[in-house]
Design a protein around this motif. Structure first.
Motif, PDB file in Angstrom:
ATOM      1  N   PHE A   5       0.830  -1.211   0.000  1.00  0.00           N
ATOM      2  CA  PHE A   5       0.000   0.000   0.000  1.00  0.00           C
ATOM      3  C   PHE A   5       0.864   1.260   0.000  1.00  0.00           C
ATOM      4  N   ALA A   6       1.925   1.257   0.760  1.00  0.00           N
ATOM      5  CA  ALA A   6       2.804   2.426   0.825  1.00  0.00           C
ATOM      6  C   ALA A   6       3.435   2.707  -0.539  1.00  0.00           C
ATOM      7  N   ALA A   7       3.890   1.668  -1.214  1.00  0.00           N
ATOM      8  CA  ALA A   7       4.507   1.846  -2.523  1.00  0.00           C
ATOM      9  C   ALA A   7       3.510   2.373  -3.547  1.00  0.00           C
ATOM     10  N   LEU A   8       2.247   1.967  -3.396  1.00  0.00           N
ATOM     11  CA  LEU A   8       1.225   2.440  -4.318  1.00  0.00           C
ATOM     12  C   LEU A   8       0.793   3.875  -4.026  1.00  0.00           C
ATOM     13  N   LEU A   9       0.722   4.216  -2.753  1.00  0.00           N
ATOM     14  CA  LEU A   9       0.182   5.517  -2.361  1.00  0.00           C
ATOM     15  C   LEU A   9       1.219   6.630  -2.329  1.00  0.00           C
ATOM     16  N   VAL A  10       2.471   6.299  -2.092  1.00  0.00           N
ATOM     17  CA  VAL A  10       3.525   7.308  -1.964  1.00  0.00           C
ATOM     18  C   VAL A  10       4.520   7.127  -3.105  1.00  0.00           C
ATOM     19  N   HIS A  11       4.639   8.144  -3.925  1.00  0.00           N
ATOM     20  CA  HIS A  11       5.582   8.088  -5.041  1.00  0.00           C
ATOM     21  C   HIS A  11       7.012   8.027  -4.493  1.00  0.00           C
ATOM     22  N   ASN A  12       7.804   7.122  -5.020  1.00  0.00           N
ATOM     23  CA  ASN A  12       9.201   6.926  -4.591  1.00  0.00           C
ATOM     24  C   ASN A  12       9.306   6.630  -3.095  1.00  0.00           C
ATOM     25  N   ALA A  13       8.441   5.770  -2.596  1.00  0.00           N
ATOM     26  CA  ALA A  13       8.514   5.377  -1.191  1.00  0.00           C
ATOM     27  C   ALA A  13       9.766   4.544  -0.924  1.00  0.00           C
ATOM     28  N   PHE A  14      10.223   3.822  -1.943  1.00  0.00           N
ATOM     29  CA  PHE A  14      11.408   2.965  -1.826  1.00  0.00           C
ATOM     30  C   PHE A  14      12.375   3.290  -2.951  1.00  0.00           C
ATOM     31  N   THR A  15      13.628   3.030  -2.704  1.00  0.00           N
ATOM     32  CA  THR A  15      14.614   3.038  -3.782  1.00  0.00           C
ATOM     33  C   THR A  15      15.081   1.593  -3.953  1.00  0.00           C
ATOM     34  N   GLY A  16      15.273   1.198  -5.197  1.00  0.00           N
ATOM     35  CA  GLY A  16      15.705  -0.166  -5.473  1.00  0.00           C
ATOM     36  C   GLY A  16      14.568  -1.146  -5.648  1.00  0.00           C
ATOM     37  N   LEU A  17      13.339  -0.687  -5.521  1.00  0.00           N
ATOM     38  CA  LEU A  17      12.186  -1.586  -5.633  1.00  0.00           C
ATOM     39  C   LEU A  17      11.842  -1.876  -7.084  1.00  0.00           C
ATOM     40  N   PHE A  65      11.120  -9.441   4.827  1.00  0.00           N
ATOM     41  CA  PHE A  65      11.811 -10.430   5.648  1.00  0.00           C
ATOM     42  C   PHE A  65      13.255 -10.032   5.955  1.00  0.00           C
ATOM     43  N   VAL A  66      13.876  -9.279   5.064  1.00  0.00           N
ATOM     44  CA  VAL A  66      15.199  -8.740   5.369  1.00  0.00           C
ATOM     45  C   VAL A  66      15.091  -7.750   6.530  1.00  0.00           C
ATOM     46  N   THR A  67      14.011  -6.961   6.539  1.00  0.00           N
ATOM     47  CA  THR A  67      13.798  -6.002   7.623  1.00  0.00           C
ATOM     48  C   THR A  67      13.413  -6.717   8.912  1.00  0.00           C
ATOM     49  N   LEU A  68      12.521  -7.696   8.821  1.00  0.00           N
ATOM     50  CA  LEU A  68      12.060  -8.423  10.013  1.00  0.00           C
ATOM     51  C   LEU A  68      13.223  -9.090  10.736  1.00  0.00           C
ATOM     52  N   THR A  69      14.142  -9.626   9.981  1.00  0.00           N
ATOM     53  CA  THR A  69      15.291 -10.311  10.590  1.00  0.00           C
ATOM     54  C   THR A  69      16.457  -9.374  10.851  1.00  0.00           C
ATOM     55  N   SER A  70      16.298  -8.104  10.528  1.00  0.00           N
ATOM     56  CA  SER A  70      17.320  -7.063  10.719  1.00  0.00           C
ATOM     57  C   SER A  70      18.613  -7.343   9.972  1.00  0.00           C
ATOM     58  N   VAL A  71      18.501  -8.006   8.825  1.00  0.00           N
ATOM     59  CA  VAL A  71      19.679  -8.240   8.003  1.00  0.00           C
ATOM     60  C   VAL A  71      20.066  -6.950   7.298  1.00  0.00           C
ATOM     61  N   GLY A  72      19.128  -6.349   6.588  1.00  0.00           N
ATOM     62  CA  GLY A  72      19.329  -5.045   5.972  1.00  0.00           C
ATOM     63  C   GLY A  72      20.444  -4.977   4.967  1.00  0.00           C
ATOM     64  N   TYR A  73      20.292  -5.614   3.833  1.00  0.00           N
ATOM     65  CA  TYR A  73      21.341  -5.605   2.809  1.00  0.00           C
ATOM     66  C   TYR A  73      21.542  -4.226   2.196  1.00  0.00           C
ATOM     67  N   GLY A  74      20.485  -3.428   2.108  1.00  0.00           N
ATOM     68  CA  GLY A  74      20.611  -2.086   1.576  1.00  0.00           C
ATOM     69  C   GLY A  74      20.302  -1.949   0.098  1.00  0.00           C
ATOM     70  N   ASP A  75      19.900  -3.037  -0.559  1.00  0.00           N
ATOM     71  CA  ASP A  75      19.567  -2.938  -1.974  1.00  0.00           C
ATOM     72  C   ASP A  75      18.187  -2.319  -2.197  1.00  0.00           C
ATOM     73  N   ILE A  76      17.257  -2.497  -1.257  1.00  0.00           N
ATOM     74  CA  ILE A  76      15.969  -1.810  -1.272  1.00  0.00           C
ATOM     75  C   ILE A  76      15.915  -0.997   0.018  1.00  0.00           C
ATOM     76  N   VAL A  77      15.668   0.298  -0.122  1.00  0.00           N
ATOM     77  CA  VAL A  77      15.729   1.201   1.029  1.00  0.00           C
ATOM     78  C   VAL A  77      14.459   2.045   1.073  1.00  0.00           C
ATOM     79  N   PRO A  78      13.822   2.158   2.237  1.00  0.00           N
ATOM     80  CA  PRO A  78      12.657   3.041   2.342  1.00  0.00           C
ATOM     81  C   PRO A  78      13.112   4.504   2.350  1.00  0.00           C
ATOM     82  N   LEU A  79      12.470   5.325   1.533  1.00  0.00           N
ATOM     83  CA  LEU A  79      12.842   6.734   1.445  1.00  0.00           C
ATOM     84  C   LEU A  79      11.897   7.641   2.214  1.00  0.00           C
ATOM     85  N   HIS A  80      10.621   7.369   2.103  1.00  0.00           N
ATOM     86  CA  HIS A  80       9.614   8.233   2.737  1.00  0.00           C
ATOM     87  C   HIS A  80       9.654   8.031   4.261  1.00  0.00           C
ATOM     88  N   PRO A  81       9.506   9.108   5.031  1.00  0.00           N
ATOM     89  CA  PRO A  81       9.573   8.995   6.503  1.00  0.00           C
ATOM     90  C   PRO A  81       8.554   8.014   7.096  1.00  0.00           C
TER      91      PRO A  81
END
Length: 179
Positions: free
Chosen positions: A99-111, A129-145
């Motif tokens: 929903f966030a990706a649909l409603l907010v333009h450029n909510a993510f980078t790398g998506l 699941f990368v976020t849930l497990t706190s791995v955080g590779y950094g290839d997809i990053v949330p931009l919007h606050p």
């Protein structure tokens, strides 16, 4: 008054008919999204699928959560149910990210572009699941606050749930042994 209201709500949520109806609604949303996709792909398909993910994850959380955290002996099935709840948290956040990706333009980078294809769903599942497990590779990053805040909440839940779950299951087992 509040305890009575809570019990009534709990009893309503335990109704097997309500559970079946909500799952059937989620399946219907997936079927409609698939029919729309076959006719002419559009963003509406992603909204329908995100809604189905949300309904399914909330329904599973209620049904499985009641069984996992009920009083009684801890067994293999309850432990597997607790793992399912953990994975279900990731599915819930997939819907929120959709929903966030649909409603907010450029909510993510790398998506990638929000087109009606399985790549978007796969990337959102991966990110969740990368976020849930706190791995955080950094290839997809949330931009919007707001999306960053949702990601932080998911990461915190991903760390606290296993610790809280373990404490609860140990407590339930100790209660059972005392009897």
């Amino acid at each position: 008054m509040k305890a009575k209201t809570f019990r009534e709500l709990r009893d309503r949520l335990a109704d097997p008919l309500l559970t079946a109806l909500t799952i059937m609604l989620a399946v219907a949303l997936i079927v409609v999204a698939t029919v729309f996709r076959l006719r002419q792909p559009s963003i509406i398909d992603i909204y329908l699928e995100s809604s189905a993910w949300l309904i399914t994850s909330l329904t599973l959380a209620v049904v499985v959560g009641r069984a996992v955290f009920a009083r009684g002996k801890i067994n293999y099935h309850r432990v597997i149910g607790a793992v399912l709840l953990y994975l279900n948290i990731g599915v819930f956040f997939v819907a929120l990210y959709g929903f966030a990706a649909l409603l907010v333009h450029n909510a993510f980078t790398g998506l990638g572009p929000l087109e009606d294809n399985l790549t978007v769903a796969g990337n959102l599942i991966y990110f969740s699941f990368v976020t849930l497990t706190s791995v955080g590779y950094g290839d997809i990053v949330p931009l919007h606050p707001v999306v960053r805040g949702i990601s932080n909440v998911e990461a915190i839940i991903g760390q606290l749930y296993p610790a809280t779950l373990l404490a609860r299951l140990v407590t339930l087992e100790l209660e059972q042994r005392r009897r």
